[in-house]
Design a protein around this motif. Structure first.
Motif, PDB file in Angstrom:
ATOM      1  N   GLU A  20       7.974  15.441  -2.597  1.00  0.00           N
ATOM      2  CA  GLU A  20       7.078  15.629  -3.740  1.00  0.00           C
ATOM      3  C   GLU A  20       6.154  14.424  -3.923  1.00  0.00           C
ATOM      4  N   VAL A  21       5.994  13.633  -2.880  1.00  0.00           N
ATOM      5  CA  VAL A  21       5.149  12.442  -2.950  1.00  0.00           C
ATOM      6  C   VAL A  21       3.700  12.841  -3.226  1.00  0.00           C
ATOM      7  N   LEU A  26       1.788   7.614  -2.048  1.00  0.00           N
ATOM      8  CA  LEU A  26       1.305   7.245  -0.726  1.00  0.00           C
ATOM      9  C   LEU A  26       0.586   5.902  -0.758  1.00  0.00           C
ATOM     10  N   ASN A  27      -0.073   5.632  -1.849  1.00  0.00           N
ATOM     11  CA  ASN A  27      -0.813   4.373  -1.977  1.00  0.00           C
ATOM     12  C   ASN A  27       0.093   3.151  -2.010  1.00  0.00           C
ATOM     13  N   PHE A  28       1.372   3.343  -2.299  1.00  0.00           N
ATOM     14  CA  PHE A  28       2.309   2.217  -2.258  1.00  0.00           C
ATOM     15  C   PHE A  28       2.407   1.627  -0.852  1.00  0.00           C
ATOM     16  N   LEU A  29       2.043   2.419   0.145  1.00  0.00           N
ATOM     17  CA  LEU A  29       2.163   1.980   1.535  1.00  0.00           C
ATOM     18  C   LEU A  29       0.974   1.126   1.999  1.00  0.00           C
ATOM     19  N   LEU A  38       3.580   7.947  11.005  1.00  0.00           N
ATOM     20  CA  LEU A  38       3.613   8.482   9.652  1.00  0.00           C
ATOM     21  C   LEU A  38       3.604  10.013   9.718  1.00  0.00           C
ATOM     22  N   SER A  39       4.599  10.627   9.078  1.00  0.00           N
ATOM     23  CA  SER A  39       4.693  12.091   9.011  1.00  0.00           C
ATOM     24  C   SER A  39       4.657  12.537   7.562  1.00  0.00           C
ATOM     25  N   CYS A  40       3.685  13.375   7.230  1.00  0.00           N
ATOM     26  CA  CYS A  40       3.535  13.901   5.876  1.00  0.00           C
ATOM     27  C   CYS A  40       3.430  15.416   5.921  1.00  0.00           C
ATOM     28  N   ASN A  41       4.305  16.043   6.677  1.00  0.00           N
ATOM     29  CA  ASN A  41       4.273  17.495   6.835  1.00  0.00           C
ATOM     30  C   ASN A  41       4.695  18.208   5.550  1.00  0.00           C
ATOM     31  N   TYR A  42       3.988  19.276   5.220  1.00  0.00           N
ATOM     32  CA  TYR A  42       4.326  20.097   4.054  1.00  0.00           C
ATOM     33  C   TYR A  42       4.341  19.289   2.759  1.00  0.00           C
ATOM     34  N   CYS A  43       3.478  18.295   2.659  1.00  0.00           N
ATOM     35  CA  CYS A  43       3.365  17.506   1.426  1.00  0.00           C
ATOM     36  C   CYS A  43       2.227  18.084   0.593  1.00  0.00           C
ATOM     37  N   ASP A  44       2.552  19.027  -0.262  1.00  0.00           N
ATOM     38  CA  ASP A  44       1.547  19.774  -1.010  1.00  0.00           C
ATOM     39  C   ASP A  44       0.874  18.960  -2.110  1.00  0.00           C
ATOM     40  N   ASN A  45       1.451  17.834  -2.475  1.00  0.00           N
ATOM     41  CA  ASN A  45       0.910  17.050  -3.582  1.00  0.00           C
ATOM     42  C   ASN A  45       0.033  15.883  -3.148  1.00  0.00           C
ATOM     43  N   VAL A  46      -0.217  15.789  -1.852  1.00  0.00           N
ATOM     44  CA  VAL A  46      -1.114  14.753  -1.340  1.00  0.00           C
ATOM     45  C   VAL A  46      -2.488  15.378  -1.126  1.00  0.00           C
ATOM     46  N   SER A  47      -3.514  14.784  -1.734  1.00  0.00           N
ATOM     47  CA  SER A  47      -4.876  15.306  -1.618  1.00  0.00           C
ATOM     48  C   SER A  47      -5.682  14.456  -0.653  1.00  0.00           C
ATOM     49  N   GLU A  48      -6.939  14.834  -0.456  1.00  0.00           N
ATOM     50  CA  GLU A  48      -7.806  14.067   0.445  1.00  0.00           C
ATOM     51  C   GLU A  48      -8.027  12.640  -0.061  1.00  0.00           C
ATOM     52  N   HIS A  49      -7.882  12.430  -1.355  1.00  0.00           N
ATOM     53  CA  HIS A  49      -8.047  11.087  -1.913  1.00  0.00           C
ATOM     54  C   HIS A  49      -6.909  10.162  -1.473  1.00  0.00           C
ATOM     55  N   GLY A  50      -5.728  10.725  -1.306  1.00  0.00           N
ATOM     56  CA  GLY A  50      -4.589   9.922  -0.872  1.00  0.00           C
ATOM     57  C   GLY A  50      -4.710   9.449   0.559  1.00  0.00           C
ATOM     58  N   LEU A  51      -5.529  10.148   1.357  1.00  0.00           N
ATOM     59  CA  LEU A  51      -5.683   9.775   2.762  1.00  0.00           C
ATOM     60  C   LEU A  51      -6.362   8.419   2.934  1.00  0.00           C
ATOM     61  N   GLY A  52      -6.991   7.932   1.896  1.00  0.00           N
ATOM     62  CA  GLY A  52      -7.682   6.652   1.977  1.00  0.00           C
ATOM     63  C   GLY A  52      -6.778   5.500   2.365  1.00  0.00           C
ATOM     64  N   VAL A  53      -5.483   5.621   2.090  1.00  0.00           N
ATOM     65  CA  VAL A  53      -4.544   4.558   2.433  1.00  0.00           C
ATOM     66  C   VAL A  53      -4.464   4.347   3.943  1.00  0.00           C
ATOM     67  N   LEU A  54      -4.821   5.363   4.712  1.00  0.00           N
ATOM     68  CA  LEU A  54      -4.729   5.270   6.171  1.00  0.00           C
ATOM     69  C   LEU A  54      -5.732   4.283   6.766  1.00  0.00           C
ATOM     70  N   SER A  55      -6.747   3.933   6.024  1.00  0.00           N
ATOM     71  CA  SER A  55      -7.799   3.068   6.564  1.00  0.00           C
ATOM     72  C   SER A  55      -7.272   1.707   7.003  1.00  0.00           C
ATOM     73  N   GLY A  56      -6.146   1.284   6.447  1.00  0.00           N
ATOM     74  CA  GLY A  56      -5.586  -0.012   6.810  1.00  0.00           C
ATOM     75  C   GLY A  56      -4.546   0.056   7.910  1.00  0.00           C
ATOM     76  N   PHE A  57      -4.303   1.265   8.449  1.00  0.00           N
ATOM     77  CA  PHE A  57      -3.241   1.441   9.449  1.00  0.00           C
ATOM     78  C   PHE A  57      -3.809   1.447  10.868  1.00  0.00           C
ATOM     79  N   SER A  58      -4.395   0.362  11.289  1.00  0.00           N
ATOM     80  CA  SER A  58      -5.048   0.309  12.598  1.00  0.00           C
ATOM     81  C   SER A  58      -4.049   0.343  13.758  1.00  0.00           C
ATOM     82  N   LYS A  66       1.207  18.422   9.187  1.00  0.00           N
ATOM     83  CA  LYS A  66       1.348  19.876   9.306  1.00  0.00           C
ATOM     84  C   LYS A  66       1.254  20.556   7.945  1.00  0.00           C
ATOM     85  N   ARG A  67       0.495  21.644   7.920  1.00  0.00           N
ATOM     86  CA  ARG A  67       0.307  22.483   6.733  1.00  0.00           C
ATOM     87  C   ARG A  67       0.041  21.655   5.473  1.00  0.00           C
TER      88      ARG A  67
END
Length: 212
Positions: A20-21, A26-29, A38-58, A66-67
């Motif tokens: 239910e993250v 997600l931003n805690f990471l 990083l696996s976030c399969n079937y995480c229905d509560n993560v939106s496109e805004h939460g994906l911004g945290v990935l920018s630091g994961f080079s 998935k889904r």
């Protein structure tokens, strides 16, 4: 998630699938910049805004969503920063049409799963033409036609190609025959008939055909 993220630089892998993250969790990471998987399969509560945290994961080499309705074409902008990505799983992500332009620079990518991404079309596939290290490409139930397959001819390392239920015809077989490393080709439930198959030079160890 705050407790998980407290490991900071020593945290290398996280799997929050079916949780239910939310975006906030997600931003805690964000301080875990050494993350490799990083696996976030079937995480229905993560939106496109939460994906911004990935920018630091080079250092990220494996990413799975998935889904996930949160992965959209706009949200995929952050993928362009993941230059070390090897495995990307976007199965059943239905909002990514137009977003593959942000993947075209990921030259280390070896595996891309877009099974059941029903709105992926030929215009998306053209952005994969420079991913010369790609070995596995899953496109079943996408709207890929013979034109889209023609964009794959330069993928000389491709060993697995899944086109099940894609609206391709025997006309695509000439392009596929040029994929010298191909080991497995799935053409189940495609519009492939006897006519046109005679010119197909089989390089694959396993070819699956369906005559509908």
């Amino acid at each position: 998630m705050e407790v998980v993220a407290s490991q900071r630089q020593s945290l290398l892998s996280v799997d929050i699938s079916c949780s239910e993250v939310t975006d906030s969790g997600l931003n805690f990471l964000s301080d875990c910049s050494n993350m490799q998987s990083l696996s976030c399969n079937y995480c229905d509560n993560v939106s496109e805004h939460g994906l911004g945290v990935l920018s630091g994961f080079s250092y990220l080499t494996s990413l799975s969503f998935k889904r996930s309705g949160g992965v959209t074409a706009e949200g995929m902008r952050v993928f362009a920063n993941l230059v070390n990505l090897v495995n990307l799983d976007l199965e059943r992500c239905l909002k990514i049409h137009g977003g593959l332009v942000h993947v075209k620079g990921l030259r280390k990518l070896e595996s891309l799963n877009m099974r059941y991404c029903n709105y992926i079309t030929d215009s998306d596939i053209k952005y994969l033409s420079d991913l010369t290290n790609l070995k596995e490409l899953q496109l079943s139930s996408c709207r890929i036609t013979d034109l889209g397959i023609s964009y794959l001819t330069g993928l000389s390392k491709l060993t697995h190609l899944n086109l099940e239920s894609c609206p391709v015809t025997a006309a695509c077989l000439e392009a596929i025959s040029g994929l010298a490393s191909l080991m497995l080709l799935n053409l189940n439930r495609c519009g492939i008939y006897d006519e046109g198959c005679g010119s197909f030079e089989v390089h694959a160890n396993t070819c699956e055909f369906s005559h509908m």
